[in-house]
Design an enzyme around this catalytic site. Sequence first.
Site, short mmCIF file in Angstrom:
data_model
loop_
_atom_site.label_atom_id
_atom_site.label_comp_id
_atom_site.label_asym_id
_atom_site.label_seq_id
_atom_site.Cartn_x
_atom_site.Cartn_y
_atom_site.Cartn_z
CG PHE A 1 -20.10 -32.78 -6.60
CD1 PHE A 1 -21.40 -33.27 -6.58
CD2 PHE A 1 -19.92 -31.41 -6.70
CE1 PHE A 1 -22.50 -32.41 -6.65
CE2 PHE A 1 -21.01 -30.54 -6.76
CZ PHE A 1 -22.30 -31.05 -6.74
CE LYS B 1 -18.07 -25.46 -4.02
NZ LYS B 1 -18.05 -26.68 -4.86
CG ASP C 1 -14.34 -29.91 -10.92
OD1 ASP C 1 -14.05 -28.83 -10.35
OD2 ASP C 1 -15.49 -30.39 -10.93
C1 LIG Z 1 -18.97 -27.17 -5.90
C2 LIG Z 1 -18.37 -27.98 -7.00
C3 LIG Z 1 -18.94 -28.02 -8.29
C4 LIG Z 1 -20.25 -27.34 -8.62
O1 LIG Z 1 -20.21 -25.97 -8.48
P1 LIG Z 1 -21.61 -25.15 -8.46
O2 LIG Z 1 -21.16 -23.73 -8.41
O3 LIG Z 1 -22.36 -25.59 -7.26
O4 LIG Z 1 -22.32 -25.47 -9.72
C5 LIG Z 1 -18.30 -28.75 -9.25
N1 LIG Z 1 -17.15 -29.41 -9.00
C6 LIG Z 1 -16.57 -29.39 -7.79
C7 LIG Z 1 -15.29 -30.13 -7.56
C8 LIG Z 1 -17.17 -28.69 -6.74
O5 LIG Z 1 -16.61 -28.71 -5.51
#
Ligand SMILES: *Cc1c(COP(=O)(O)O)cnc(C)c1O
Length: 397
Positions: free
Chosen positions: A131, A247, A218
Amino acid sequence: MTDAQGSLMSTYSRLPVTFVKGEGASLWDADGRQYLDAMSGIAVCSLGHARREVADAISEQAHTLMHTSNVFCIANQEALGQKLCALSGLERVFFANSGAEANEAAIKLARLYGHKKGIECPVIAVMEHSFHGRTLATLTATGNARIQAGFGPLLEGFVRLPYGDIEALAQLFAGNPDVVAVLVEPVQGEGGVHVLPQGYLEQARALCDTHDALLMLDEIQTGMCRTGRWFAFQHTGIRPDVMTLAKALGNGMPIGACLAAGKAADIFAPGNHGSTFGGNPLACRAGLAVVAVMEENNLAAQAELLGVYLQEQLRARLADVSGVRAVRGLGLMLGIELERDCAELVKQALVQGLLINVTAGNVVRLLPPLVISMAEADRIIATVSELVRRFLEEKNE
Ligand SMILES: *Cc1c(COP(=O)(O)O)cnc(C)c1O
């Protein structure tokens, strides 16, 4: 649904509760009912709700200077950039406002890196069940057909591989000279709390070095002490070329960051990328306060300790429950995989005054604030194991 709720686009099917106040790991609804938060707004409020140091910093900054523009120098941005580089060992930072935007920066950086090497159609390796966000580039990178459905045509230049399969990565590199980067989560969050196998990152690092590609992590969910280190890659000996954060970086203040090192550090030149809000004095002041609190309270160590405790206790209590496939995770990023879909557990927990999350259909995900007490940890363990046990027993009858 009230008229007011109807005014919002229905991008979420929301639970019927509105919180009006928070403190630490507690939230209160409009009727004064207290809840224990074991999801932290999906790994955002790692310092708990209404953390005083962060609130004070935001308030003071709002009364002083909220926004100027990236056409000027911004002291808070420089200070936060320097701090994140010192903590991670990476060298330069671009600030954005969200995780998806941080990943957009990483994707653009990788493509530009390829073009500068003369590769016309650069390819980025991405993973199954990953994701990376909801913008067009990041949802293309995301390994979930439901998130992509209806939004084609997707972007070119992504190749998908099984998560944790180093052989597949080696084969891709061997057969495709256009691969300029590998984008991977050290622990998949939305994908169901899957931890990379031991040794994967070291081997991916070596492959990226051999093939002059960027290793891009990420760490939007795993970063900022969540897994028991400042950044999850610090469980290994390697350093990525690119890392994205968001986050927990603002504890609720929207902020994202794309960090780069070595050959990736000097790719962007003026005009290549930008953001109106990204890195503004207010957001960066919040980030500085978050980093300071995490540092002063050694929250990485706290997350590691509590994570081990929660995982051990949950595993022990669920050991004799048939239908529990696995209890896994790293630090305070925990997953309980069940044999069947269990989204309804979220509502059952809510009735008990506990906020949990279910992801990938059948994985109970726990992301409590890093500052929970032992008593709160014990309540999470007791409530979740009892709910899971009852849920599986009822279904088996
Ligand atoms: C939450 C998340 C995103 C996206 O972040 P947003 O602030 O919602 O755009 C991308 N990568 C990972 C691993 C995430 O947990």
